[in-house]
Design an enzyme around this catalytic site. Sequence first.
Site, PDB file in Angstrom:
ATOM      1  N   ARG A   1       0.855  -1.200   0.000  1.00  0.00           N
ATOM      2  CA  ARG A   1       0.000   0.000   0.000  1.00  0.00           C
ATOM      3  C   ARG A   1       0.887   1.245   0.000  1.00  0.00           C
ATOM      4  NH1 ARG A   1      -2.375   0.214   6.292  1.00  0.00           N
ATOM      5  NH2 ARG A   1      -0.819   1.724   6.944  1.00  0.00           N
TER       6      ARG A   1
ATOM      7  N   ILE B   1       3.154   4.424  -0.335  1.00  0.00           N
ATOM      8  CA  ILE B   1       4.265   4.851  -1.192  1.00  0.00           C
ATOM      9  C   ILE B   1       4.856   3.656  -1.953  1.00  0.00           C
ATOM     10  CG2 ILE B   1       6.617   5.798  -1.120  1.00  0.00           C
ATOM     11  CD1 ILE B   1       5.616   7.579   1.255  1.00  0.00           C
TER      12      ILE B   1
ATOM     13  N   ASP C   1      15.651 -14.629   7.489  1.00  0.00           N
ATOM     14  CA  ASP C   1      15.259 -15.862   6.802  1.00  0.00           C
ATOM     15  C   ASP C   1      14.102 -15.608   5.841  1.00  0.00           C
ATOM     16  OD1 ASP C   1      13.614 -15.328   9.013  1.00  0.00           O
ATOM     17  OD2 ASP C   1      13.161 -17.443   9.365  1.00  0.00           O
TER      18      ASP C   1
ATOM     19  N   ASN D   1      11.494   0.068   1.450  1.00  0.00           N
ATOM     20  CA  ASN D   1      10.523   1.130   1.737  1.00  0.00           C
ATOM     21  C   ASN D   1       9.654   0.859   2.965  1.00  0.00           C
ATOM     22  OD1 ASN D   1       8.420   3.299   0.769  1.00  0.00           O
ATOM     23  ND2 ASN D   1       7.293   1.352   0.909  1.00  0.00           N
TER      24      ASN D   1
ATOM     25  N   TYR E   1      11.384   7.713  15.356  1.00  0.00           N
ATOM     26  CA  TYR E   1      11.212   7.771  13.899  1.00  0.00           C
ATOM     27  C   TYR E   1      12.287   8.655  13.277  1.00  0.00           C
ATOM     28  CZ  TYR E   1       8.902   8.301   9.357  1.00  0.00           C
ATOM     29  OH  TYR E   1       8.618   8.296   8.002  1.00  0.00           O
TER      30      TYR E   1
ATOM     31  N   LYS F   1      15.291   7.491  10.625  1.00  0.00           N
ATOM     32  CA  LYS F   1      15.401   7.967   9.248  1.00  0.00           C
ATOM     33  C   LYS F   1      16.752   8.658   8.993  1.00  0.00           C
ATOM     34  CE  LYS F   1      11.476   6.408   7.756  1.00  0.00           C
ATOM     35  NZ  LYS F   1      11.430   5.355   6.711  1.00  0.00           N
TER      36      LYS F   1
HETATM   37  P1  NAD Z   1       1.990   2.665   4.898  1.00  0.00           P
HETATM   38  O1  NAD Z   1       1.774   2.336   6.346  1.00  0.00           O
HETATM   39  O2  NAD Z   1       0.849   3.178   4.101  1.00  0.00           O
HETATM   40  O3  NAD Z   1       2.583   1.386   4.141  1.00  0.00           O
HETATM   41  C1  NAD Z   1       3.625   0.650   4.713  1.00  0.00           C
HETATM   42  C2  NAD Z   1       3.602  -0.763   4.165  1.00  0.00           C
HETATM   43  O4  NAD Z   1       4.721  -1.443   4.762  1.00  0.00           O
HETATM   44  C3  NAD Z   1       2.351  -1.540   4.552  1.00  0.00           C
HETATM   45  O5  NAD Z   1       1.873  -2.245   3.432  1.00  0.00           O
HETATM   46  C4  NAD Z   1       2.829  -2.479   5.654  1.00  0.00           C
HETATM   47  O6  NAD Z   1       2.094  -3.715   5.690  1.00  0.00           O
HETATM   48  C5  NAD Z   1       4.279  -2.696   5.267  1.00  0.00           C
HETATM   49  N1  NAD Z   1       5.127  -3.062   6.397  1.00  0.00           N
HETATM   50  C6  NAD Z   1       5.185  -2.445   7.608  1.00  0.00           C
HETATM   51  N2  NAD Z   1       6.056  -3.083   8.400  1.00  0.00           N
HETATM   52  C7  NAD Z   1       6.569  -4.114   7.681  1.00  0.00           C
HETATM   53  C8  NAD Z   1       7.515  -5.128   7.970  1.00  0.00           C
HETATM   54  N3  NAD Z   1       8.092  -5.241   9.176  1.00  0.00           N
HETATM   55  N4  NAD Z   1       7.819  -6.012   6.993  1.00  0.00           N
HETATM   56  C9  NAD Z   1       7.213  -5.942   5.781  1.00  0.00           C
HETATM   57  N5  NAD Z   1       6.300  -5.014   5.469  1.00  0.00           N
HETATM   58  C10 NAD Z   1       5.976  -4.099   6.412  1.00  0.00           C
HETATM   59  O7  NAD Z   1       3.201   3.705   4.895  1.00  0.00           O
HETATM   60  P2  NAD Z   1       3.706   4.773   3.805  1.00  0.00           P
HETATM   61  O8  NAD Z   1       3.210   6.107   4.205  1.00  0.00           O
HETATM   62  O9  NAD Z   1       3.461   4.261   2.431  1.00  0.00           O
HETATM   63  O10 NAD Z   1       5.263   4.759   4.136  1.00  0.00           O
HETATM   64  C11 NAD Z   1       6.199   4.018   3.381  1.00  0.00           C
HETATM   65  C12 NAD Z   1       7.570   4.491   3.768  1.00  0.00           C
HETATM   66  O11 NAD Z   1       7.668   5.901   3.527  1.00  0.00           O
HETATM   67  C13 NAD Z   1       7.919   4.294   5.247  1.00  0.00           C
HETATM   68  O12 NAD Z   1       9.284   3.926   5.359  1.00  0.00           O
HETATM   69  C14 NAD Z   1       7.688   5.674   5.833  1.00  0.00           C
HETATM   70  O13 NAD Z   1       8.452   5.898   7.002  1.00  0.00           O
HETATM   71  C15 NAD Z   1       8.146   6.540   4.684  1.00  0.00           C
HETATM   72  N6  NAD Z   1       7.659   7.915   4.722  1.00  0.00           N
HETATM   73  C16 NAD Z   1       6.333   8.180   4.672  1.00  0.00           C
HETATM   74  C17 NAD Z   1       5.912   9.504   4.698  1.00  0.00           C
HETATM   75  C18 NAD Z   1       4.446   9.879   4.636  1.00  0.00           C
HETATM   76  O14 NAD Z   1       4.134  11.057   4.878  1.00  0.00           O
HETATM   77  N7  NAD Z   1       3.558   8.946   4.299  1.00  0.00           N
HETATM   78  C19 NAD Z   1       6.836  10.540   4.782  1.00  0.00           C
HETATM   79  C20 NAD Z   1       8.192  10.217   4.820  1.00  0.00           C
HETATM   80  C21 NAD Z   1       8.585   8.906   4.785  1.00  0.00           C
END
Ligand code: NAD
Length: 268
Positions: free
Chosen positions: A29, A31, A81, A103, A170, A174
């Site tokens: 889902r 990004i 693993d 990501n 967080y 990062k």
């Molecule tokens: P989101 O929560 O919508 O999606 C994250 C996805 O990662 C989910 O599908 C979840 O199931 C999966 N996930 C979480 N933990 C996991 C794990 N241990 N192993 C495998 N899959 C896992 O988040 P997003 O907003 O799309 O964020 C994606 C990345 O972008 C993250 O690293 C987040 O920190 C970074 N980010 C997001 C924003 C923002 O404003 N949305 C800003 C800066 C950085």
Amino acid sequence: MSDKVLEARPILERFRLDGRVALVTGGGRGIGRAYAHALGEAGAAVAILDMRLDLAASVVAELQAKGIDALAVEADVRREDQVQAALDAVLARWGKLTIGVNNAGVGLWQPSESMSLEQWNEVLSVNLTGVFVCAKIESQAMLAAGYGKIINTASMSGSIVNTPQCQAAYNASKAAVMHLTRSLAAEWAPRGVRVNSISPGYTRTLLVEDLLATPEGQQVMPRWMSLTPMGHMGEVTDLQGAAVFLAGEVSDFMTGADLIIDGGYCAW
Ligand code: NAD
């Protein structure tokens, strides 16, 4: 002396990813899903790794509907693993891995004086250790081939301290992803593996919407927007071009860099 400009293939062709194989973690889902669509549209085959197989499978169905070759793999990025098994599935299907997008990440708002060690460890283990585990395993296929592109998701939170919410774990995770990116870039550059990061600013996904739905979350939006020169949040589609750029040969001389895409937040 040869004329590189005249000899080079047309620029948009050099953005294409035909014949490349990508693995996108957290691709179920948000990004990661947007990155998967972009890489696939540019020509790559795409494996979606997520700890939620249902989400990964639904993105695979979306990609296949566009004619993109795709595969869903269930793994927790903290589990070496499971990530190894995911890579093995990619290699069994396509015989190589050219692009690794690390990501998957989690957010947490918690004042530091009351943050439990469990909360701290949860954020660091997914956001930092998970990126390391995935990059390490991806690198093994890439170093053997002498070529690869790793793209880590950092955040503007690795460069600035967000306000008004408290999110020290967080932010630290990062900042560490950005320096891990530089460290791996220096280590693997002589062997053809490039490592860069993308740092989104506030981007509309469920991660942010869930935080905004809390009582504290409802207070933050005016402050966020007053600190964002463009005055609005980003959409996941605003990040797609950077992923395609970093994944392709067009950025082959770039490594250890961070692309900030934040509506100007870090410019102030
Ligand atoms: P989101 O929560 O919508 O999606 C994250 C996805 O990662 C989910 O599908 C979840 O199931 C999966 N996930 C979480 N933990 C996991 C794990 N241990 N192993 C495998 N899959 C896992 O988040 P997003 O907003 O799309 O964020 C994606 C990345 O972008 C993250 O690293 C987040 O920190 C970074 N980010 C997001 C924003 C923002 O404003 N949305 C800003 C800066 C950085």
